[in-house]
Design an enzyme around this catalytic site. Structure first.
Site: not given
Ligand code: ARG
Length: 459
Positions: A24, A111, A156, A278, A284, A286, A318, A323, A326
């Site tokens: 990640s 975690n 409307t 364009s 044009k 735009n 968890y 992961q 994000k």
């Molecule tokens: N990289 C993980 C995340 O983004 C956090 C690590 C948790 N990893 C684990 N093996 N418990 O959630």
């Protein structure tokens, strides 16, 4: 496996595809500042609680500060084999300061660490988006004050309804944005509890002080349940929900800009700075920024749905699924920031064709309601009867191919003999908007006062 923090019970390293699906760092490196802030707060607390020696804490703190400087300077080498930001930072700390770094992870887990980092990141993002929302409100209120008396067609069903003012229309969006700002503030308030010290899921046997780390990181308090602490992503979902509603508002406004700029409407124009040409049609101009704002709304909605779906089947506590929380948040943040900036830019840039606006405002029998209101006010007709008489007058005008104000008094009287010449006074668009003095109505005096109220509040 020697380098992996969890390598002790493993004989062989991961398959290439295992590493590829697990890694990640490509996106969570964006959490580096939060990760280092969290670790520094954790180390200081471990020192204060006499879990680590002052020497170890000092070494850890200095080492983490140096790593922050390395990352800031772009000299830090992020490694895929070290999975994520947490391990990258910790392994680098071990390279720099040795033994003491290996004590940092006492009483915590990745975690609670990632939950803390991510909350810190989203909290800052909320503040940034909130500031941009306020800036857009300021831009709109400024233009609203300028156009408090500029009459435009109100719609409307996208059918001409009644005249309104352009300022009033813009202030409608200011109200929406104020609610968006409120939703972001609510999200921030609920988010602002610190999961650090929940450890893997059950808490820890070390005498840690979670109130101290929470305070050091600017949280109102620690989270109350260790299981919830590491498995909750409501804050990210609430943030994405708030962004989705905000994006929906921006998309509606973008749609209006696109309509207003179109040649059949020509109510506003955007300058060279906010249009593109364009490659084939030389005439044009735009409104691409508005179109892309409208389009980016789709990906923001998608990210909300995506994360809801990731979360919906997870048993406590968890799971690595989380992961995947994000990227949607990062991407939605980038998208909304661009949309807010582009919208504020267009609002400041646009030129309203006020003559054209007033002209269109008067077409489509837009003052028919004013005529009916006159019959009620002056002739004391019940509104339902007035509506009927007005309908007949509109029909007459339609048959003659003119607007109601262009009918003769005699023609009007064919529908209702008691009508006097006074009625023509209420049929102009200016008279129409000026009469809408009810609280929240479009009368220019109302709009000026509302715009002034917002401008004062926003500056
Ligand atoms: N990289 C993980 C995340 O983004 C956090 C690590 C948790 N990893 C684990 N093996 N418990 O959630």
């Amino acid at each position: 496996t020697k380098k992996l923090q969890w390598g002790g019970r493993f004989g062989a390293g991961p398959a290439a595809v295992m590493q590829a699906i697990n890694v990640s760092i490509g996106f969570d490196s964006r959490l580096w500042a939060e990760d280092i802030a969290g670790s520094r707060a954790h180390a200081a607390m471990l020192g204060a609680q006499k879990i680590l020696t002052p020497e170890d804490v000092a070494a850890i703190d200095a080492g983490l500060a140096d790593i922050a400087a390395e990352i800031g300077a772009g000299t830090f080498k992020f490694s895929d084999t070290l999975e994520d930001i947490h391990t990258n930072v910790e392994v680098r700390l071990t390279e720099r300061i040795g033994e003491a770094a290996r004590r940092l992870h006492t009483g915590r887990s990745r975690n609670d660490q990632v939950a803390t980092d991510f909350r810190l990141w989203v909290r800052r993002a909320i503040d940034d988006v909130g500031a941009q929302v306020k800036d857009l409100m300021l831009a709109m209120a400024t233009r609203a004050a300028e156009h408090a008396g500029s009459v435009m067609p109100g719609f409307t069903h996208l059918q001409t309804a009644q005249p309104v003012t352009f300022g009033h229309h813009l202030l409608a969006y200011v109200e929406m944005l104020a609610r968006d700002a409120g939703r972001l503030e609510d999200t921030r308030r609920r988010l602002n509890e610190c999961p650090l010290g929940a450890a893997a899921l059950a808490g820890t046997s070390f005498p840690i002080d979670r109130f101290a780390t929470a305070a050091a990181l600017g949280f109102a308090r620690p989270t109350a349940n260790s299981l919830d602490s590491v498995s909750d992503r409501d804050f990210a979902l609430e943030y994405l929900s708030a962004l989705s509603i905000l994006a929906m508002h921006l998309s509606r406004f973008a749609e209006e800009i696109i309509i207003w700029c179109s040649s059949p409407y020509r109510l506003i124009s955007l300058s060279d700075a906010f249009t593109t040409g364009s490659s084939i049609m030389p005439q044009k101009r735009n409104p691409d920024a508005a179109e892309l704002t409208r389009a980016k709304t789709g990906r923001i909605f998608g990210h909300l749905l995506g994360l809801l779906t990731v979360m919906k089947g997870l048993p406590m506590a968890y799971a690595k699924d989380m992961q995947e929380d994000k990227e949607p948040v990062f991407d939605a943040s980038e998208a909304i920031s661009l949309c807010l900036a582009a919208t504020a830019g267009m609002v400041r840039d646009l030129t309203a064709d006020t003559a054209r606006m007033a002209d269109l405002a008067g077409s489509g029998f837009s003052t028919a309601t004013d005529l009916a209101d006159w019959l009620v006010r002056v002739l004391k007709m019940p509104f339902r009867d007035a509506h009927h008489v007005t309908g007949q007058i509109v029909r007459l005008a339609e048959a003659r191919g003119v607007d109601i104000a262009q009918l003769t008094l005699e023609e009007m009287r064919s529908a209702e003999p008691r009508i006097t010449a006074e009625i023509f006074d209420v049929l102009t668009v200016e008279a129409s908007v000026a009469s809408r003095v009810s609280y929240g109505g479009t009368a220019p005096a109302n709009v000026s006062a509302q715009a002034a109220k917002w401008l004062e509040q926003l500056s």
